[in-house]
Design a protein around this motif. Structure first.
Motif, PDB file in Angstrom:
ATOM      1  N   GLU A 217     -12.058   0.148 -15.578  1.00 45.37           N
ATOM      2  CA  GLU A 217     -12.385   1.222 -14.568  1.00 45.37           C
ATOM      3  C   GLU A 217     -11.630   1.243 -13.433  1.00 45.37           C
ATOM      4  N   LEU A 218     -10.568   2.045 -13.553  1.00 43.02           N
ATOM      5  CA  LEU A 218      -9.571   2.249 -12.562  1.00 43.02           C
ATOM      6  C   LEU A 218      -9.958   2.597 -11.444  1.00 43.02           C
ATOM      7  N   ALA A 219      -9.615   1.827 -10.227  1.00 43.84           N
ATOM      8  CA  ALA A 219      -9.879   2.037  -8.885  1.00 43.84           C
ATOM      9  C   ALA A 219      -9.057   3.311  -8.296  1.00 43.84           C
ATOM     10  N   ASP A 220      -9.626   3.751  -7.514  1.00 43.95           N
ATOM     11  CA  ASP A 220      -8.730   5.001  -6.809  1.00 43.95           C
ATOM     12  C   ASP A 220      -7.753   4.320  -5.796  1.00 43.95           C
ATOM     13  N   ILE A 221      -8.372   3.210  -5.243  1.00 46.71           N
ATOM     14  CA  ILE A 221      -7.531   2.614  -4.151  1.00 46.71           C
ATOM     15  C   ILE A 221      -7.670   1.010  -4.455  1.00 46.71           C
ATOM     16  N   LEU A 222      -6.499   0.252  -4.047  1.00 45.30           N
ATOM     17  CA  LEU A 222      -6.434  -1.129  -4.235  1.00 45.30           C
ATOM     18  C   LEU A 222      -5.935  -1.919  -3.221  1.00 45.30           C
ATOM     19  N   ILE A 223      -6.730  -2.827  -2.702  1.00 43.96           N
ATOM     20  CA  ILE A 223      -6.096  -3.734  -1.492  1.00 43.96           C
ATOM     21  C   ILE A 223      -5.715  -4.953  -2.057  1.00 43.96           C
ATOM     22  N   VAL A 224      -4.486  -5.259  -2.026  1.00 45.09           N
ATOM     23  CA  VAL A 224      -3.993  -6.301  -2.809  1.00 45.09           C
ATOM     24  C   VAL A 224      -3.529  -7.589  -1.912  1.00 45.09           C
ATOM     25  N   ASP A 225      -3.913  -8.757  -1.549  1.00 41.97           N
ATOM     26  CA  ASP A 225      -3.466  -9.968  -0.629  1.00 41.97           C
ATOM     27  C   ASP A 225      -2.189 -10.473  -1.078  1.00 41.97           C
ATOM     28  N   ALA A 226      -1.170 -10.218  -0.390  1.00 39.45           N
ATOM     29  CA  ALA A 226       0.162 -10.798  -0.657  1.00 39.45           C
ATOM     30  C   ALA A 226       0.158 -12.223  -1.070  1.00 39.45           C
ATOM     31  N   GLY A 227      -1.006 -13.101  -0.277  1.00 40.79           N
ATOM     32  CA  GLY A 227      -0.690 -14.399  -0.656  1.00 40.79           C
ATOM     33  C   GLY A 227      -1.573 -14.848  -1.749  1.00 40.79           C
ATOM     34  N   MET A 228      -2.123 -13.931  -2.541  1.00 41.00           N
ATOM     35  CA  MET A 228      -2.909 -14.306  -3.811  1.00 41.00           C
ATOM     36  C   MET A 228      -1.823 -14.677  -5.110  1.00 41.00           C
ATOM     37  N   ASP A 229      -2.228 -15.505  -5.765  1.00 43.71           N
ATOM     38  CA  ASP A 229      -1.248 -15.762  -6.889  1.00 43.71           C
ATOM     39  C   ASP A 229      -1.306 -14.452  -7.811  1.00 43.71           C
ATOM     40  N   GLY A 230      -0.145 -14.100  -8.252  1.00 45.33           N
ATOM     41  CA  GLY A 230       0.069 -13.032  -9.034  1.00 45.33           C
ATOM     42  C   GLY A 230      -0.129 -11.532  -8.513  1.00 45.33           C
ATOM     43  N   ALA A 231       0.014 -11.535  -7.002  1.00 48.74           N
ATOM     44  CA  ALA A 231      -0.284 -10.110  -6.359  1.00 48.74           C
ATOM     45  C   ALA A 231       0.923  -9.216  -6.732  1.00 48.74           C
ATOM     46  N   LEU A 232       2.145  -9.575  -7.043  1.00 50.29           N
ATOM     47  CA  LEU A 232       3.263  -8.794  -7.285  1.00 50.29           C
ATOM     48  C   LEU A 232       3.091  -8.240  -8.979  1.00 50.29           C
TER      49      LEU A 232
END
Length: 120
Positions: free
Chosen positions: A44-59
């Protein structure tokens, strides 16, 4: 109600963010890593996603979200600890729309996300 996901390896950040953003009217989910976030977005695709830059695999997560059907419509915020131009450019190249500085609090989240919870 718009769907928002917080992808961050910190339990505290996810809990605080979920409490604040759900109080603003978002339907909030969370993921502790990039693989979990991608699997949830595939379901289920989110409309908005907050991704932590420090999390492994963020990019990789950002790039993979963009490749999903309708993935280009997701508003992605790349969450950085400081305004590190190199890290921010890497996020932008991966497909992030905007940036969010950590640590965030209620005031910051309300400034960034007010009006987006109910917007279509």
């Amino acid at each position: 109600m718009r769907r928002l996901m917080i992808a961050d390896d910190s339990d505290v950040v996810r809990k605080v963010g979920m409490r604040i953003l759900s109080g603003m009217g978002f339907l909030v989910s969370d993921a502790a890593n990039g693989l979990e976030a991608l699997a949830r977005c595939e379901a289920e695709l989110a409309d908005i996603l907050i991704v932590d830059a420090g999390m492994d695999g963020a990019l990789d997560l950002i790039a993979n979200i963009r490749r999903l059907p309708n993935g280009k419509s997701v508003r992605i915020y790349y969450c950085v600890i400081e305004a590190d131009l190199k890290k921010m450019m890497m996020g932008k190249r991966a497909g992030a729309d905007d940036f969010l500085l950590k640590p965030f609090d209620r005031k910051i989240l309300e400034n960034v996300f007010s009006g987006l919870a109910l917007a279509a």
